[in-house]
Design a protein around this motif. Structure first.
Motif, mmCIF file in Angstrom:
data_model
loop_
_atom_site.group_PDB
_atom_site.id
_atom_site.type_symbol
_atom_site.label_atom_id
_atom_site.label_comp_id
_atom_site.label_asym_id
_atom_site.label_seq_id
_atom_site.Cartn_x
_atom_site.Cartn_y
_atom_site.Cartn_z
ATOM 1 N N MET A 1 -7.771 5.917 -2.497
ATOM 2 C CA MET A 1 -6.427 5.937 -1.940
ATOM 3 C C MET A 1 -5.507 5.027 -2.747
ATOM 4 O O MET A 1 -5.864 3.897 -3.074
ATOM 5 C CB MET A 1 -6.447 5.484 -0.469
ATOM 6 N N ASP B 1 -7.215 14.242 6.498
ATOM 7 C CA ASP B 1 -6.947 13.222 5.473
ATOM 8 C C ASP B 1 -7.024 13.897 4.108
ATOM 9 O O ASP B 1 -8.093 14.357 3.694
ATOM 10 C CB ASP B 1 -7.976 12.090 5.591
ATOM 11 N N THR C 1 -5.344 14.088 -0.167
ATOM 12 C CA THR C 1 -4.617 13.479 -1.281
ATOM 13 C C THR C 1 -4.084 14.595 -2.172
ATOM 14 O O THR C 1 -4.856 15.438 -2.638
ATOM 15 C CB THR C 1 -5.521 12.549 -2.099
ATOM 16 N N ASP D 1 -0.748 10.397 -0.459
ATOM 17 C CA ASP D 1 -1.776 10.500 0.573
ATOM 18 C C ASP D 1 -1.168 11.111 1.830
ATOM 19 O O ASP D 1 -0.073 10.713 2.262
ATOM 20 C CB ASP D 1 -2.344 9.117 0.898
#
Length: 452
Positions: free
Chosen positions: A1, A27, A29, A38
């Motif tokens: 991250m 979650d 990216t 993100d």
């Protein structure tokens, strides 16, 4: 991250730790030649179309990360400066967390579901919300999360059915739920083997370990507000894709006589309404049996005037009172079932007219007495007082056990059935919880995690 922490001490790791147990937490990216961002959001309350159209697509169309950052900040509804508590609140309400340029932004992508939600039909109330659960589990989760915005509300998902592959969601408040109940439910769900699962009634039947039970031990409801209330009481809710109902467990005998109206009314009024339903259950179970007892076995118990009135009403009836009661109760069952199977446009009219004609004709022909018509009507009305359909159906069946006992043993049979029914209730457990906890003990001995 790429983003770890801002000046308000909000970090992705801390947020994900708070939302641990959210099976619908996404979650991701996003990576482009000029940088990466993100994404963190809750799928059931965020709108996927807004995310794709206004967040993901512009990211790959921008020339650099700063241009994209400026675009996000100027978009209406975007929140940048926030605290830990506010960050969780925004995510639970449908915002998308964007981590870019060492800062956090919260993009408004709330899924405001309006179309597809119908009004309740089986559990109507006079006050309170009227929306009902739908056959789309995503919409149902949206309605629950909007009403219960807490990080303690956890969700687990699984797929049941070797052929149907039905998605099932288990919701509970981790700070209130009984761990033993949750462990027992997980064990039963993991060992469940079935080809097709399409209805909540099927799942409720599979979860019960007692194949000979006559009373339900789990509430099957179409009301999201009832689900939310029971979650706050430490119970577990199970939602099934393709059906507009949810299962609430563990459920005790008292829960089946509680309407959501009772929570809105004044406390005394709510208790009175619940007492009316308990009286209605007693009338449904006992009235036919007591009528047979008083006419065939023990007429000396009642006043002479009443005994003569009943005797005069049955002067032309050619068969015993037991046959008379059974005949009329079965006719009422036929009318009730017909009202459910007929088209809605003609069902109520056809069954109402049919009931009036049958009752009047049977009385005029001397096949049944006038008092019998009154008794059957009272039994039918009192049975409809029960707010939940599963318990109402069980009571409809139970009254025949009392009736047959009265026909063969008289008053002794009725007393034996009452004592036996009370013993049966006291011996039952719903996921380890005492089933026959009376309503006036609701506030006594309550453990953490709801009613036990």
């Amino acid at each position: 991250m790429s983003v770890q922490q801002d000046k308000h001490n909000v970090s992705l790791e801390w947020i994900k730790d708070q939302l641990n147990g959210f099976a619908d937490l996404i979650d991701r990216t996003l990576v482009a030649p000029f940088g990466q961002i993100d994404l963190l959001y809750i799928k059931s309350v965020a709108d996927g179309q807004i995310l794709s159209r206004n967040v993901i697509t512009p990211f790959y169309e921008m020339e650099n990360i700063n241009a994209y950052h400026n675009y996000i900040l100027t978009y209406p509804g975007t929140e940048e400066e926030t605290t830990r508590e506010k960050a969780i609140e925004l995510l639970l309400s449908g915002y998308i967390l964007l981590g870019l340029n060492d800062t956090f932004c919260f993009f408004d992508a709330m899924n405001r579901e309006i179309s597809g939600v119908n009004e309740t039909s089986a559990e109507s109330i006079s006050q309170g919300p009227s929306d009902a659960l739908t056959e789309d589990i995503a919409i149902n989760l949206n309605m629950i999360r909007r009403r219960y915005q807490s990080t303690n509300l956890k969700m687990e998902t699984m797929v049941i059915g070797d052929v149907s592959k039905t998605k099932v969601a288990i919701l509970y408040d981790i700070s209130r739920v009984d761990p033993n109940v949750l462990a027992e439910l997980r064990e039963k769900m993991n060992t469940l083997k079935v080809d097709i699962l399409q209805a909540m009634g099927e799942l409720e039947k599979f979860l019960s370990s007692d194949s000979l039970r006559i009373l339900p031990k789990s509430i099957v409801t179409e009301r999201p507000d009832r689900v939310v209330f029971n979650l706050s009481e430490g119970k577990v809710a199970i939602m099934l894709d393709t059906t507009g109902y949810a299962i609430v467990l563990p459920s005790i005998f008292n829960d089946f006589f509680t309407s959501m109206d009772d929570k809105i009314q004044l406390p005394i009024v709510g208790r009175f309404l619940k007492l009316l339903r308990i009286i209605g259950v007693c009338m449904t179970l006992w009235l036919p049996a007591i009528y047979v007892t008083l006419t065939a076995y023990n007429p000396e118990i009642i006043r002479v005037q009443v005994a003569l009135l009943i005797s005069g009403s049955r002067a032309t009836v050619p068969y015993p009172s037991f046959v008379e009661v059974l005949l009329m109760l079965m006719m009422m069952e036929f009318l009730t079932e017909a009202s459910l199977r007929l088209p809605k446009a003609i069902g109520p009219t056809a069954t109402t007219v049919g009931g009036l004609i049958l009752g009047q004709a049977a009385t005029a022909a001397g096949l049944v007495g006038n008092i019998m018509i009154i008794l059957v009507s009272a039994v039918a009305i009192s049975n409809f007082l029960i707010p939940l359909n599963m318990m109402s159906l069980s009571i409809r069946v139970l009254k025949y056990i009392f009736l047959f006992a009265a026909a063969f043993l008289g008053l002794v049979g009725v007393v034996v059935c009452v004592v036996g029914f009370a013993m049966y209730l006291c011996n039952q457990r719903s996921f380890g919880q005492p089933y026959f906890r009376l309503f006036f003990l609701d506030n006594l001995g309550k453990k953490k995690g709801g009613e036990h």
